[in-house]
Motif scaffolding. Structure first.
Motif, mmCIF file in Angstrom:
data_model
loop_
_atom_site.group_PDB
_atom_site.id
_atom_site.type_symbol
_atom_site.label_atom_id
_atom_site.label_comp_id
_atom_site.label_asym_id
_atom_site.label_seq_id
_atom_site.Cartn_x
_atom_site.Cartn_y
_atom_site.Cartn_z
ATOM 1 N N GLU A 110 0.823 -1.213 0.000
ATOM 2 C CA GLU A 110 0.000 0.000 0.000
ATOM 3 C C GLU A 110 0.853 1.257 0.000
ATOM 4 O OE1 GLU A 110 -3.317 0.558 -0.352
ATOM 5 O OE2 GLU A 110 -3.220 -1.535 -0.971
ATOM 6 N N ARG A 111 1.916 1.268 0.778
ATOM 7 C CA ARG A 111 2.767 2.452 0.801
ATOM 8 C C ARG A 111 3.515 2.623 -0.510
ATOM 9 N NH1 ARG A 111 2.508 4.863 5.589
ATOM 10 N NH2 ARG A 111 3.948 6.470 4.858
ATOM 11 N N ALA A 112 3.891 1.506 -1.130
ATOM 12 C CA ALA A 112 4.640 1.586 -2.392
ATOM 13 C C ALA A 112 3.814 2.223 -3.497
ATOM 14 C CB ALA A 112 5.095 0.192 -2.815
ATOM 15 N N ARG A 113 2.493 2.197 -3.400
ATOM 16 C CA ARG A 113 1.643 2.810 -4.421
ATOM 17 C C ARG A 113 1.812 4.329 -4.456
ATOM 18 N NH1 ARG A 113 -2.257 -0.824 -6.221
ATOM 19 N NH2 ARG A 113 -2.507 -2.684 -4.922
ATOM 20 N N TYR A 114 2.297 4.918 -3.369
ATOM 21 C CA TYR A 114 2.370 6.378 -3.288
ATOM 22 C C TYR A 114 3.785 6.885 -3.021
ATOM 23 C CZ TYR A 114 -2.563 5.365 -2.559
ATOM 24 O OH TYR A 114 -3.843 4.874 -2.706
ATOM 25 N N ILE A 115 4.773 6.004 -2.933
ATOM 26 C CA ILE A 115 6.158 6.425 -2.705
ATOM 27 C C ILE A 115 6.818 6.718 -4.041
ATOM 28 C CG2 ILE A 115 8.413 5.740 -1.829
ATOM 29 C CD1 ILE A 115 7.022 3.959 0.191
ATOM 30 N N PRO A 116 7.287 7.934 -4.271
ATOM 31 C CA PRO A 116 7.969 8.242 -5.543
ATOM 32 C C PRO A 116 9.321 7.542 -5.624
ATOM 33 C CG PRO A 116 7.251 10.243 -4.394
ATOM 34 C CD PRO A 116 7.151 9.120 -3.416
ATOM 35 N N VAL A 117 9.735 7.262 -6.843
ATOM 36 C CA VAL A 117 11.043 6.643 -7.067
ATOM 37 C C VAL A 117 12.122 7.719 -6.973
ATOM 38 C CG1 VAL A 117 12.481 5.375 -8.710
ATOM 39 C CG2 VAL A 117 10.046 4.863 -8.520
ATOM 40 N N ARG A 118 13.184 7.393 -6.280
ATOM 41 C CA ARG A 118 14.301 8.342 -6.125
ATOM 42 C C ARG A 118 14.864 8.727 -7.491
ATOM 43 N NH1 ARG A 118 19.658 6.976 -2.554
ATOM 44 N NH2 ARG A 118 18.223 7.245 -0.794
ATOM 45 N N ASN A 151 5.790 8.705 -11.086
ATOM 46 C CA ASN A 151 6.454 7.403 -11.145
ATOM 47 C C ASN A 151 6.672 6.890 -9.725
ATOM 48 O OD1 ASN A 151 7.785 5.160 -12.119
ATOM 49 N ND2 ASN A 151 9.734 6.211 -12.391
ATOM 50 N N THR A 152 5.814 5.974 -9.289
ATOM 51 C CA THR A 152 5.887 5.442 -7.929
ATOM 52 C C THR A 152 6.606 4.099 -7.909
ATOM 53 O OG1 THR A 152 3.764 4.293 -8.097
ATOM 54 C CG2 THR A 152 3.722 6.585 -7.356
ATOM 55 N N VAL A 153 6.977 3.675 -6.710
ATOM 56 C CA VAL A 153 7.673 2.392 -6.545
ATOM 57 C C VAL A 153 6.816 1.240 -7.050
ATOM 58 C CG1 VAL A 153 8.490 0.755 -4.801
ATOM 59 C CG2 VAL A 153 9.124 3.166 -4.638
ATOM 60 N N TYR A 154 5.528 1.262 -6.725
ATOM 61 C CA TYR A 154 4.646 0.169 -7.129
ATOM 62 C C TYR A 154 4.546 0.090 -8.655
ATOM 63 C CZ TYR A 154 0.564 -2.902 -7.221
ATOM 64 O OH TYR A 154 -0.295 -3.950 -7.462
ATOM 65 N N ASN A 155 4.307 1.228 -9.307
ATOM 66 C CA ASN A 155 4.200 1.233 -10.767
ATOM 67 C C ASN A 155 5.506 0.809 -11.418
ATOM 68 O OD1 ASN A 155 1.580 2.150 -10.506
ATOM 69 N ND2 ASN A 155 2.134 4.301 -10.748
ATOM 70 N N PHE A 156 6.617 1.256 -10.845
ATOM 71 C CA PHE A 156 7.931 0.925 -11.386
ATOM 72 C C PHE A 156 8.163 -0.582 -11.351
ATOM 73 C CE2 PHE A 156 12.537 0.411 -11.135
ATOM 74 C CZ PHE A 156 12.983 1.278 -12.120
ATOM 75 N N LEU A 157 7.833 -1.214 -10.216
ATOM 76 C CA LEU A 157 8.017 -2.667 -10.104
ATOM 77 C C LEU A 157 6.995 -3.432 -10.933
ATOM 78 C CD1 LEU A 157 8.708 -2.962 -6.261
ATOM 79 C CD2 LEU A 157 10.373 -3.167 -8.117
ATOM 80 N N GLU A 158 5.771 -2.930 -10.996
ATOM 81 C CA GLU A 158 4.729 -3.614 -11.754
ATOM 82 C C GLU A 158 5.066 -3.648 -13.238
ATOM 83 O OE1 GLU A 158 -0.125 -3.626 -11.704
ATOM 84 O OE2 GLU A 158 0.890 -1.686 -11.825
ATOM 85 N N GLU A 159 5.595 -2.565 -13.785
ATOM 86 C CA GLU A 159 5.968 -2.533 -15.192
ATOM 87 C C GLU A 159 7.069 -3.534 -15.510
ATOM 88 O OE1 GLU A 159 7.089 1.453 -15.887
ATOM 89 O OE2 GLU A 159 5.037 2.260 -15.826
ATOM 90 N N ARG A 160 7.874 -3.864 -14.506
ATOM 91 C CA ARG A 160 9.007 -4.772 -14.712
ATOM 92 C C ARG A 160 8.768 -6.147 -14.100
ATOM 93 N NH1 ARG A 160 10.047 0.291 -14.597
ATOM 94 N NH2 ARG A 160 11.746 1.252 -15.789
ATOM 95 N N ASP A 161 7.521 -6.427 -13.727
ATOM 96 C CA ASP A 161 7.132 -7.731 -13.198
ATOM 97 C C ASP A 161 8.016 -8.128 -12.011
ATOM 98 O OD1 ASP A 161 5.596 -10.010 -13.042
ATOM 99 O OD2 ASP A 161 6.849 -11.156 -14.446
ATOM 100 N N ALA A 162 8.167 -7.204 -11.063
ATOM 101 C CA ALA A 162 9.042 -7.455 -9.912
ATOM 102 C C ALA A 162 8.361 -7.098 -8.598
ATOM 103 C CB ALA A 162 10.338 -6.662 -10.070
ATOM 104 N N LEU A 163 7.042 -7.233 -8.528
ATOM 105 C CA LEU A 163 6.327 -6.907 -7.298
ATOM 106 C C LEU A 163 6.658 -7.860 -6.156
ATOM 107 C CD1 LEU A 163 2.771 -5.918 -8.625
ATOM 108 C CD2 LEU A 163 4.506 -4.419 -7.626
ATOM 109 N N ALA A 164 7.261 -9.010 -6.479
ATOM 110 C CA ALA A 164 7.634 -9.964 -5.429
ATOM 111 C C ALA A 164 8.652 -9.368 -4.464
ATOM 112 C CB ALA A 164 8.194 -11.233 -6.056
ATOM 113 N N VAL A 165 9.344 -8.323 -4.871
ATOM 114 C CA VAL A 165 10.308 -7.670 -3.992
ATOM 115 C C VAL A 165 9.620 -7.180 -2.713
ATOM 116 C CG1 VAL A 165 11.797 -5.646 -3.763
ATOM 117 C CG2 VAL A 165 11.842 -6.997 -5.860
#
Length: 660
Positions: A199-207, A334-348
């Motif tokens: 839930e937090r990753a949906r709103y955390i911007p990528v550095r 560009n949030t952490v969740y979207n960044f990982l979802e685009e790269r199929d890495a939400l398991a992180v």
């Protein structure tokens, strides 16, 4: 003055892919990921990376070098035997050793000594971690159990459930305590922790990356010289507002294009080809998104430029401007969740070591060895996750950036939420709702001392406590609220009206998404408090809080108000070590403790008295009026008799710096 040290450092890229459950040394006989063909091995590599020269790095059947197993336990070595081919590790002869570092006995002796030093260093790291864990147990701190030890995980879970009812052991307001008690199952975090991170990753911007920071400086420079709001948000009859907005937008785009040419001639030449802004839609969207993302992660930056940026983008969403420009300047954050979802890495986000990899490290109240052990553990966790989840779609560097972005959010909470927690602690420790010591009553009466409310001691105690709880919940969800506020501001078709709100011309615009989120937070605060003192009215889209941008800016002031007060209170005992200052405290206030109580009591009374509004009707105990009263108290600090104490403690102001 109380100082806090927060670690966000990047780990070495040469760490092996090992689980950071323990700080065991790397096995002798394995190289790191450095190229073994390098002839000159620097001394820094021996000391920092633990390169061993007594065994050759294994080779696969194809002749290419394969990565060694980096684990400090025999179980970890045994678990990899079935996965890796026979490596045939054998002792290197003196000729091969000499070929690597120079065939001299001195080099060979130095390599052996350095290998022994590396073993000693790793052993010390293990001992440091054990000492820090023992200290945590003595202090009663909650520590996340190791995933490799199911018994430890189950015992920690049992202890957390047994102590949940103990208010002294677990602060019900501290979500991090709940995370620390949650165990892991089958290599993944518990559902509670997983939900928290997702839930937090949906709103955390990528550095921001390095090349993005270069473009950010271009944007800040362009906005710094722009007079957009001065020319648009005015009452004028000589030119239509649409024409003024269009001219200013083109002026901004022209300035940005010129800066790109100055920075990179080839890129600028391509950008200016045919002078068609529509062809550069992606460039401008990315550039403006960088500024928005950077501001969310750094609220004290771009304090004047961000307002221009948001109002510019707000105008660009108008249908008339869209027709004139021919393209949109707005793109999602560009949030952490979207960044990982685009790269199929939400398991992180479900990995059992993500807590260790994203934790905030503070030096306050810890010894040097404890801080070093935590830093080492965090770096190992980051490297482990990056090596485990890297793929063709996401690199190790990108995974590390994601983890550090989540860590930035934890650091944000530490700076913005912790002072509220400290104020709540002091309020509960010094005062009781039913009784109070002589001269320590929190009661206020309308008309006395500038107060506009009348509260008994008990009522004021709960009023202050509930206000602090509300602020804490808002700070805890500020990234989410900021994300929703921008969506309200930049939603196509969400028009605004320019109105005189009593503080000049402001853009009055409804913010339904932000309003729903803050209403939910108020409901949670009421539930935690048990009952509510005062009004629960939320001002949004009216003359008090014209739009969601003003709402975000208003609550960003909470840490700017509380942090200086907390630092001064903590600095008073240090100031009292000087005999002359101690005498001043004793003569003027009775003692350093009485001075601390007087400052806190004055803030709890007159920082929450309903004052500060332009008129009597706008004052009171509504959600936003509580913060307005605190602002008003800050403006009168210079008239307080303890103001010299603030200056002695290094206080400069509540508003921070406007310069970058």
């Amino acid at each position: 003055m109380s100082m806090f040290f927060t670690y966000h450092g990047l780990g070495s890229d040469d760490e092996e892919n090992e689980a950071p459950d323990s700080l065991a040394p790397k096995p002798v006989g394995e190289y790191d990921e450095e190229d073994s063909s390098r002839k000159n091995v620097k001394l820094e590599q021996f000391l920092d990376e633990g390169v061993s020269l007594t065994r050759k790095k294994p080779k696969s059947a194809t002749g290419t070098e394969s990565r060694g197993v980096a684990s400090g336990s025999a179980d970890a070595m045994d678990s990899t035997k079935d996965e890796m081919p026979e490596t045939g590790l054998e002792e290197e002869d003196d000729e091969e050793l000499g070929e690597l570092v120079g065939a001299t006995p001195a080099h060979k002796e130095l390599a052996r000594k350095l290998e022994e030093l590396e073993k000693q260093k790793q052993e010390l790291y293990r001992q440091l971690l054990e000492l820090s864990r023992e200290d945590d147990k003595k202090k009663g701190n909650l520590e996340a159990p190791s995933a490799a030890d199911p018994a430890s995980a189950s015992s920690a879970s049992a202890s957390s459930s047994s102590s949940a009812a103990d208010d002294e052991a677990v602060d019900p307001l501290d979500s991090r305590a709940a995370l620390a008690n949650a165990g892991s199952v089958d290599g993944h975090v518990s559902q509670e922790v997983e939900h928290w991170f997702v839930e937090r990753a949906r709103y955390i911007p990528v550095r921001l990356a390095y090349n993005e920071r270069k473009h950010l400086r271009l944007l800040v420079a362009a906005l710094g010289v722009s007079e957009y709001t001065d020319k648009v948000d005015i009452v004028s009859y000589s030119k239509s507002k649409t024409a003024r907005i269009h001219a200013q937008l083109e002026d901004i785009c022209a300035i940005l294009s010129g800066l790109v040419v100055a920075c990179d001639y080839r890129a600028g030449q391509k950008l200016l080809k045919d002078k068609n802004f529509e062809d550069n839609e992606e460039f401008f969207q990315t550039l403006f998104e960088l500024g928005r993302r950077y501001k969310i992660m750094n609220p004290d930056k771009m304090r004047s430029e961000y307002g221009k940026l948001m109002y510019l983008l707000m105008d660009s969403q108008s249908p008339h401007i869209q027709d004139l420009l021919g393209f949109s300047l707005v793109t999602p954050i560009n949030t952490v969740y979207n960044f990982l979802e685009e790269r199929d890495a939400l398991a992180v986000l479900r990995d059992e070591h993500i807590r260790a990899a994203t934790m905030e490290i503070k030096s306050h109240g810890k010894s040097r060895h404890e801080v070093q052990a935590e830093i080492y553990q965090k770096e190992r966790a980051v490297k482990y996750i990056a090596n485990r989840y890297q793929s063709a779609r996401i690199s190790k560097e990108e995974l590390e950036t994601v983890l550090y972005s989540i860590g930035d959010n934890h650091a944000y909470l530490g700076f913005n939420r912790d002072p509220i927690d400290q104020m709540i602690t002091w309020l509960k420790r010094i005062w009781q709702p039913k009784t109070f010591d002589e001269g320590r009553s929190l009661a206020i009466q309308a008309g006395r001392g500038g107060a506009r409310l009348t509260h008994s001691h008990e009522r004021q105690y709960y009023y202050v406590l509930q206000s602090l709880i509300l602020w804490r919940l808002i700070m805890n969800d500020m990234f989410k609220l900021w994300y929703l506020a921008e969506s309200d501001l930049l939603r196509a078709g969400n028009r605004y009206r320019l109105s005189n709100t009593g503080q000049g011309l402001n853009r009055v615009q409804p913010a339904p998404a932000t309003y729903r989120a803050i209403a939910e937070i108020v409901n949670r605060a009421q539930g935690e408090a048990g009952f509510w003192v005062g009004s629960s009215v939320i001002h949004m889209g009216d003359h008090n809080v014209p739009n969601s941008f003003m709402f975000i800016d208003k609550y960003n002031q909470v840490p700017r108000i509380l942090n200086p007060i907390v630092l001064v209170i903590k600095e008073i005992p240090n100031l009292a070590k000087d005999p002359k200052i101690k005498k001043y405290f004793d003569d003027a206030f009775g003692s350093p403790l009485e001075l601390q109580v007087e400052i806190l009591g004055d803030f709890f009374r007159y920082g929450f008295d309903g004052s500060g509004a332009d008129n009597f009707f706008d004052s009171g105990s509504c959600i936003d009026g509580r913060l307005t009263s605190a602002w008003n108290w800050c403006s009168k600090l210079e008239k307080k008799r303890y103001y010299p104490v603030f200056k002695l403690a290094g206080f400069q102001g509540f508003d921070g710096e406007f310069r970058e």
